[in-house]
Scaffold this motif. Sequence first.
Motif, PDB file in Angstrom:
ATOM      1  N   ARG A   1      -5.341  -0.137   7.069  1.00 24.25           N
ATOM      2  CA  ARG A   1      -3.883  -0.179   7.004  1.00 24.25           C
ATOM      3  C   ARG A   1      -3.423  -0.679   5.640  1.00 24.25           C
ATOM      4  O   ARG A   1      -3.981  -1.611   5.075  1.00 24.25           O
ATOM      5  N   PHE A   2      -2.422  -0.004   5.108  1.00 25.03           N
ATOM      6  CA  PHE A   2      -1.754  -0.402   3.866  1.00 25.03           C
ATOM      7  C   PHE A   2      -0.259  -0.457   4.161  1.00 25.03           C
ATOM      8  O   PHE A   2       0.318   0.526   4.638  1.00 25.03           O
ATOM      9  N   THR A   3       0.382  -1.586   3.870  1.00 29.40           N
ATOM     10  CA  THR A   3       1.819  -1.734   4.120  1.00 29.40           C
ATOM     11  C   THR A   3       2.461  -2.465   2.943  1.00 29.40           C
ATOM     12  O   THR A   3       1.907  -3.450   2.446  1.00 29.40           O
ATOM     13  N   ALA A   4       3.643  -1.984   2.532  1.00 30.91           N
ATOM     14  CA  ALA A   4       4.356  -2.640   1.428  1.00 30.91           C
ATOM     15  C   ALA A   4       5.805  -2.192   1.438  1.00 30.91           C
ATOM     16  O   ALA A   4       6.178  -1.253   2.152  1.00 30.91           O
ATOM     17  N   ASP A   5       6.624  -2.876   0.635  1.00 33.26           N
ATOM     18  CA  ASP A   5       7.967  -2.367   0.391  1.00 33.26           C
ATOM     19  C   ASP A   5       7.836  -0.935  -0.126  1.00 33.26           C
ATOM     20  O   ASP A   5       6.910  -0.617  -0.874  1.00 33.26           O
ATOM     21  N   LYS A   6       8.774  -0.101   0.251  1.00 31.85           N
ATOM     22  CA  LYS A   6       8.644   1.337  -0.028  1.00 31.85           C
ATOM     23  C   LYS A   6       8.408   1.621  -1.511  1.00 31.85           C
ATOM     24  O   LYS A   6       7.515   2.404  -1.875  1.00 31.85           O
ATOM     25  N   GLU A   7       9.166   0.995  -2.397  1.00 37.61           N
ATOM     26  CA  GLU A   7       9.034   1.288  -3.824  1.00 37.61           C
ATOM     27  C   GLU A   7       7.686   0.835  -4.364  1.00 37.61           C
ATOM     28  O   GLU A   7       7.104   1.478  -5.253  1.00 37.61           O
ATOM     29  N   ILE A   8       7.162  -0.273  -3.825  1.00 36.66           N
ATOM     30  CA  ILE A   8       5.855  -0.768  -4.270  1.00 36.66           C
ATOM     31  C   ILE A   8       4.750   0.139  -3.743  1.00 36.66           C
ATOM     32  O   ILE A   8       3.798   0.475  -4.456  1.00 36.66           O
ATOM     33  N   PHE A   9       4.876   0.558  -2.473  1.00 38.24           N
ATOM     34  CA  PHE A   9       3.862   1.400  -1.855  1.00 38.24           C
ATOM     35  C   PHE A   9       3.634   2.664  -2.693  1.00 38.24           C
ATOM     36  O   PHE A   9       2.501   3.087  -2.918  1.00 38.24           O
ATOM     37  N   GLU A  10       4.696   3.256  -3.156  1.00 36.42           N
ATOM     38  CA  GLU A  10       4.573   4.534  -3.860  1.00 36.42           C
ATOM     39  C   GLU A  10       3.841   4.385  -5.196  1.00 36.42           C
ATOM     40  O   GLU A  10       3.197   5.323  -5.662  1.00 36.42           O
ATOM     41  N   THR A  11       3.892   3.206  -5.802  1.00 32.37           N
ATOM     42  CA  THR A  11       3.145   2.982  -7.045  1.00 32.37           C
ATOM     43  C   THR A  11       1.661   2.759  -6.774  1.00 32.37           C
ATOM     44  O   THR A  11       0.840   2.911  -7.679  1.00 32.37           O
ATOM     45  N   LEU A  12       1.318   2.390  -5.541  1.00 29.57           N
ATOM     46  CA  LEU A  12      -0.068   2.074  -5.190  1.00 29.57           C
ATOM     47  C   LEU A  12      -0.741   3.142  -4.326  1.00 29.57           C
ATOM     48  O   LEU A  12      -1.923   3.019  -4.007  1.00 29.57           O
ATOM     49  N   GLN A  13       0.008   4.178  -3.936  1.00 26.88           N
ATOM     50  CA  GLN A  13      -0.537   5.145  -2.981  1.00 26.88           C
ATOM     51  C   GLN A  13      -1.785   5.836  -3.526  1.00 26.88           C
ATOM     52  O   GLN A  13      -2.734   6.095  -2.779  1.00 26.88           O
ATOM     53  N   LYS A  14      -1.816   6.129  -4.823  1.00 31.53           N
ATOM     54  CA  LYS A  14      -2.995   6.778  -5.397  1.00 31.53           C
ATOM     55  C   LYS A  14      -4.233   5.897  -5.220  1.00 31.53           C
ATOM     56  O   LYS A  14      -5.315   6.389  -4.866  1.00 31.53           O
ATOM     57  N   SER A  15      -4.081   4.587  -5.448  1.00 35.32           N
ATOM     58  CA  SER A  15      -5.203   3.661  -5.265  1.00 35.32           C
ATOM     59  C   SER A  15      -5.630   3.617  -3.798  1.00 35.32           C
ATOM     60  O   SER A  15      -6.835   3.557  -3.493  1.00 35.32           O
ATOM     61  N   CYS A  16      -4.654   3.646  -2.891  1.00 36.24           N
ATOM     62  CA  CYS A  16      -4.975   3.646  -1.463  1.00 36.24           C
ATOM     63  C   CYS A  16      -5.789   4.885  -1.090  1.00 36.24           C
ATOM     64  O   CYS A  16      -6.760   4.812  -0.328  1.00 36.24           O
ATOM     65  N   ASP A  17      -5.413   6.044  -1.643  1.00 36.96           N
ATOM     66  CA  ASP A  17      -6.153   7.284  -1.385  1.00 36.96           C
ATOM     67  C   ASP A  17      -7.590   7.176  -1.895  1.00 36.96           C
ATOM     68  O   ASP A  17      -8.534   7.609  -1.224  1.00 36.96           O
ATOM     69  N   GLN A  18      -7.762   6.571  -3.066  1.00 39.24           N
ATOM     70  CA  GLN A  18      -9.108   6.406  -3.640  1.00 39.24           C
ATOM     71  C   GLN A  18      -9.970   5.492  -2.773  1.00 39.24           C
ATOM     72  O   GLN A  18     -11.153   5.769  -2.543  1.00 39.24           O
ATOM     73  N   ILE A  19      -9.363   4.414  -2.282  1.00 42.78           N
ATOM     74  CA  ILE A  19     -10.111   3.491  -1.436  1.00 42.78           C
ATOM     75  C   ILE A  19     -10.568   4.184  -0.163  1.00 42.78           C
ATOM     76  O   ILE A  19     -11.731   4.080   0.255  1.00 42.78           O
ATOM     77  N   LEU A  20      -9.653   4.908   0.457  1.00 43.47           N
ATOM     78  CA  LEU A  20      -9.976   5.584   1.701  1.00 43.47           C
ATOM     79  C   LEU A  20     -11.055   6.652   1.505  1.00 43.47           C
ATOM     80  O   LEU A  20     -11.958   6.801   2.328  1.00 43.47           O
ATOM     81  N   ALA A  21     -10.972   7.382   0.395  1.00 42.51           N
ATOM     82  CA  ALA A  21     -11.955   8.436   0.137  1.00 42.51           C
ATOM     83  C   ALA A  21     -13.362   7.858  -0.077  1.00 42.51           C
ATOM     84  O   ALA A  21     -14.356   8.525   0.225  1.00 42.51           O
ATOM     85  N   SER A  22     -13.442   6.620  -0.588  1.00 44.65           N
ATOM     86  CA  SER A  22     -14.753   6.009  -0.855  1.00 44.65           C
ATOM     87  C   SER A  22     -15.337   5.285   0.351  1.00 44.65           C
ATOM     88  O   SER A  22     -16.492   4.834   0.309  1.00 44.65           O
TER      89      SER A  22
END
Length: 483
Positions: free
Chosen positions: A458-479
């Motif tokens: 699970r990844f949760t954040a304020d909407k504007e912050i989440f969008e800056t980190l979504q690429k990193s979240c995708d990388q973590i999940l893929a690994s």
Amino acid sequence: MRDQCLTLWRVGAASLLVAGGMLLLSPTAHAQSPAELLEKGIYAEETVGDLAAAIRVYQQVVTAANESRTAAAQAQYRIGLCYEKQGNSAEAVKAFQAVVDDYPTETELVDQAKTHLPSEPELLPVPWGDGDELVFEMKLQTGLGVGMQVYRVAKSKMADRDVWECQNWQIVTINGQRGKSRVLADAKTFAPIESTWMHTMLGKASAKYQDNQVTVQLANKDEPVVLKSSGPLFDNEQAAEVFRRLPLKENYETTLQVISSLGATEVPIALSVPKLETIEVPVGKFECFVVKLEIGQTFWISNDEHRYILRFQAGGVTADLTEVRHPHEETRTSVERERFTVELPPNWFAYTPSSLGDNNKSTTQLIDPDATMDARIEAGPLDDIQSKHETVREWLDASLDEYRRRSSSFELSDEGIQTIQAGDREGVVAVFEYFENDKPKKAYRAAIFGDDSAVNVRFTADKEIFETLQKSCDQILASLDVK
């Protein structure tokens, strides 16, 4: 016989002082001048030995400063002396600093007051390498792991100026608090230049240091707070590194003037080294300087060329050094746990409590570069999950239902629940939005089954912050590789 006379003299003097106090309250009494009050205060301090009474009288003189600046300055100086005799170094420093700040024309007294103020501490050469990290686990007295702290020091540049960048990350699992701070300090003097500090409970603040003053900007205030100081200052968030550079030895004592930006205040921190002690922590066994702070904290610093902080205690929590790392700035971190492995992008950290209990389940907290996101990987036995949810889709659906019940503003993305590849496993993921305390939130939930384990991300954040980190979240999940 002489001692008996002295005792009687002091008792008699105390009685006279009380009588004098009664006269001051009398409407017919002669109003005492600042000079007379000053003599009275000196009498209470030096002859009677009643420091509290002396401070009260001196404060009357300071209040009457318009009548006699010289007497007021002397009284202010003597307030500092009284606090020193009481062992109250914090108040003593404030009193002596007031002499310097408020009575600059009383040059002789100002010079005397400066001798009581903390002087610029001698600092040893830096004991760390460029980019070194110290990783700590925080535990309660019961041994329960409740959080993680990371200190990193690295070389950096500010315009054309060489600086040290001191960074600190913190997460406390029992209440979900996260914090991140950053201080830029001059490479030669280690004097702070600017700092930022964010804490999910306490708020945000920044500070700029220049021209014997500090300008602190709190996130919830329109106007900055300006703090004046004539002595050397350090930022609270570089204090750990300052401790490592002090010329520590048995019976060493000093006082540092520290700026707490979140408190927008200057705090004198008196510290001493009462002894050396040998302790053992996860990284080894070391002889240490025991550094006691007057504010109720204790640090154990290794007596070697590294000057590692090996342990610190504060507020019922003990933090032990678990790892010393020397990563490159762009290093990705491999995390291996009993039920999964994952690779984190640069400047991300993972914390799993060392004491997990007997339920065979674990929660690994992930800390992003600014400590702004609630990110975690929850893992447990596959059999336990499949006894309730046969497929990963059913499991994720049940998790989303919890959000729907808690928030009337829950909204699943247009893509709905999607199939993903996590390592060599197939899983499902959903992205959704909701409001919490009138703030728009965005979240990412994924579920993956392995051979023996089930993992929920699970990844949760304020909407504007989440969008800056979504690429990193995708990388973590893929690994992610679920065992």
